[in-house]
Design a protein around this motif. Structure first.
Motif, mmCIF file in Angstrom:
data_model
loop_
_atom_site.group_PDB
_atom_site.id
_atom_site.type_symbol
_atom_site.label_atom_id
_atom_site.label_comp_id
_atom_site.label_asym_id
_atom_site.label_seq_id
_atom_site.Cartn_x
_atom_site.Cartn_y
_atom_site.Cartn_z
ATOM 1 N N ALA A 197 11.440 22.353 1.679
ATOM 2 C CA ALA A 197 11.102 22.415 2.922
ATOM 3 C C ALA A 197 11.906 22.990 3.749
ATOM 4 O O ALA A 197 11.869 23.718 4.810
ATOM 5 C CB ALA A 197 10.777 20.858 3.429
ATOM 6 N N GLU A 202 8.238 23.214 6.427
ATOM 7 C CA GLU A 202 7.303 21.823 5.934
ATOM 8 C C GLU A 202 5.847 22.017 5.434
ATOM 9 O O GLU A 202 5.341 21.264 4.538
ATOM 10 C CB GLU A 202 7.346 20.839 7.073
ATOM 11 N N GLN A 271 14.908 12.863 3.144
ATOM 12 C CA GLN A 271 14.863 13.229 4.648
ATOM 13 C C GLN A 271 15.565 12.071 5.542
ATOM 14 O O GLN A 271 16.160 12.803 6.468
ATOM 15 C CB GLN A 271 13.328 13.225 5.198
#
Length: 300
Positions: A197, A202, A271
């Motif tokens: 990503a 994304e 993340q």
């Protein structure tokens, strides 16, 4: 770090232009089987004929040299989508990202492959027409497509980056089927997807993250929170791949784990860690799973 992108589309072209069956089979063995033979020897299913030269390819669901019509059809779709050019560019970009860390590895080149797989083999597979894998014995990775279409071809660059990242992480934190923990496995997958990503946006994030709703994520998170330090290959696979695949593969389901739950949770853990620390995914590749889980505060 360099990328060696294997021209498997040319290999398939050579197969399709060889009219002699025996010569076509030998070409297939030389071009496709021989490089992956050591890995294939490990991955064969029980009951397969050890004298079958194509046993490894059958185990992985590859199209075989006699399936020329299927090869031609899939090859045309993939080439029309510029799959090999996209894969090659993605591989070069992903390899370059690890150039600053080259002194930490005992290799300097990543080898990337695209292979055409048999839709019939994957008829009951939950994956949407593609998958990837790495070689445990060499810095080599592979992407397989059996139903290339508008759903999955846009994820090709992400697939390449994801599998390449595994090669790096495995060198830093070697995988051991007996001692690797659930935490280490979810971080392995989450970091690879975060790396993809970071490089390509994304939109390349895999279905195992994007197709997860909040209810599924909460269920997976709850189960994994109580199993972070568990070990044993079949145990951790239950946490990573979920109940449905556990039943299909013959190991114990957890009861309530969604398919690919470990992938989704791992992505959100990584993340959260990246956002809290400001690290890049490449930098975080060298951080232990326990530290990533702790600093992410995802399970707090």
């Amino acid at each position: 770090m360099k990328s060696n992108w294997i021209p498997t589309n040319d290999y398939y072209g050579r197969l399709l232009t060889e009219p002699d069956v025996a010569k076509r089979e030998q070409l297939y063995l030389d071009l496709f089987i021989r490089p992956w033979q050591q890995m294939m020897n490990m991955m064969q299913r029980p009951g397969m004929d050890s004298n079958d030269s194509f046993a490894g390819a059958k185990t992985w669901g590859w199209l075989l040299p006699h399936q020329t019509e299927q090869i031609a059809a899939l090859l045309q779709k993939m080439e029309h989508a510029n799959a090999w050019e996209i894969g090659e560019a993605a591989a070069a970009k992903a390899a370059a990202r690890f150039a600053p860390y080259a002194d930490r590895f005992n290799f300097d080149t990543f080898e990337g492959w695209l292979v055409l797989a048999d839709p019939a083999f994957f008829a009951n597979d939950p994956q949407p027409g593609y998958t990837g894998a790495t070689d445990w014995f060499a810095p080599r990775y592979i992407g397989q497509f059996w139903e290339p279409d508008e759903r999955n071809l846009p994820h090709l660059a992400g697939l390449v980056a994801h599998e390449m990242h595994h090669l790096v992480r495995f060198r830093v934190f070697p995988f051991n089927p007996q001692t690797t923990t659930v935490a280490e496995y979810i971080v392995l997958e989450g970091m690879a997807e975060s790396f993809a990503a970071e490089l390509f946006g994304e939109e390349v994030v895999g279905y195992y993250v994007t197709q997860f709703d909040d209810t599924m994520l909460d269920a997976a998170k709850s189960l994994i929170a109580n199993g972070l330090h568990k070990t044993g290959f079949n145990v951790i696979r239950s946490y990573i791949f979920g109940d449905e695949l556990a039943v299909q593969s013959g190991y114990e389901p957890l009861g309530g784990m969604p398919t690919y739950g470990g992938y989704a949770v791992g992505y959100h853990v990584v993340q959260a860690f990246l956002q809290r620390t400001g690290m890049s995914a490449a930098e975080a590749t060298f951080v232990s799973a326990d530290e990533i889980v702790a600093q992410s505060q995802f399970f707090a």
